[in-house]
Structure formats: structure tokens, C-alpha cells
Design a protein around this motif. Structure first.
Motif: not given
Length: 144
Positions: A12-19
Motif C-alpha cells: 500500500d504505497v505508490p508503485a514508483s516508491y515501492a520500485f
């Protein structure tokens, strides 16, 4: 006999942050049980960590493909590294989920030298690692 294993999590975070989090060697060294405490080796993109299982050292070359949401982890010594683990980060909106969420899938390939016990250990380890990276990424996001 299976030759690939997938462990996944909704994060539950934006994809760019997780990446960015998953592609960062220092952060990887907090949840990858086979290569903890990663440190740069001096070779660009290559990190060295220690296995919690047997104390052996592991070299990990991190190759990112941001346009695909893909991170390849090549393991082994220089000249013999293979892409044993890949992580794909997919935006939550692609799957009807909120914008501040994503799906993360970690695929692991079985090397021919792995006996059944070693392969089972790898599968269980990666299922646990998916829980670890989910918890760590979400906690870091909340801390800002």
C-alpha cells in the motif's frame, strides 16, 4: 518438478516508491535473508551480503528496468552471474486498486544444482521475504 516460484504481495504505497525501495541495495539487505547487510563491492551495481543461513557471502548485481517495473537480481561471482530472482512492480490502478498501492511479484528460478530440500528452503524464504519487504516499505512510507 518446478523450476520457478512466485511470491507476491499487495503493498500500500505508490508503485514508483515501492520500485525505488526494492531496487536499493541497502534496503534489499534488510529483507533478503540470503544476502543481509549488503554493501557496495566497488563494481558498479554489485553488492555483497551475508546469508543468515550459513554465513556465506553472496554477490548481487541489481539491474533495473523502470519502464517495465522490473528489477533483475543477478547472483554469483563476476563472470558467472545469473538472473536468479526478478521482481515486477505493477501499479494498483492497473488492477482496480487505489493509486497509492501496487502489486509486487518476486519470481525465483531453480538452478539445476539445487536439491529438493534447498529448493523448498528458497521457496519458503521468498514467501517470508515478500512479507518483510511489504512491511518495511509500508512502514518507511508512513514515516515519510
Amino acid at each position: 518438478m518446478t523450476y520457478a516460484h512466485l511470491a507476491s504481495a499487495r503493498v500500500d504505497v505508490p508503485a514508483s516508491y515501492a520500485f525505488g525501495h526494492l531496487a536499493d541495495g541497502r534496503r534489499l539487505g534488510r529483507w533478503a535473508l540470503g544476502s543481509m547487510h549488503l554493501e557496495p563491492t566497488g563494481e558498479p551495481g554489485v553488492w555483497r551480503g551475508v546469508s543468515l543461513f550459513d554465513g556465506s557471502s553472496t554477490d548481487v548485481e541489481i539491474r533495473t528496468h523502470a519502464d517495465l517495473g522490473l528489477i533483475d537480481f543477478h547472483l554469483g561471482p563476476s563472470g558467472a552471474r545469473v538472473p536468479r530472482v526478478s521482481i515486477r512492480v505493477s501499479p494498483g490502478t492497473d488492477w482496480g486498486l487505489p493509486e497509492e498501492s501496487c502489486l509486487v511479484a518476486m519470481t525465483t528460478w531453480r538452478a539445476n544444482w539445487m536439491d529438493d530440500a534447498r529448493w523448498q528452503q528458497t521457496q519458503k524464504t521468498h514467501e517470508l521475504e515478500a512479507l518483510l519487504f511489504k512491511a518495511q516499505i509500508e512502514a518507511d512510507w508512513k514515516r515519510g
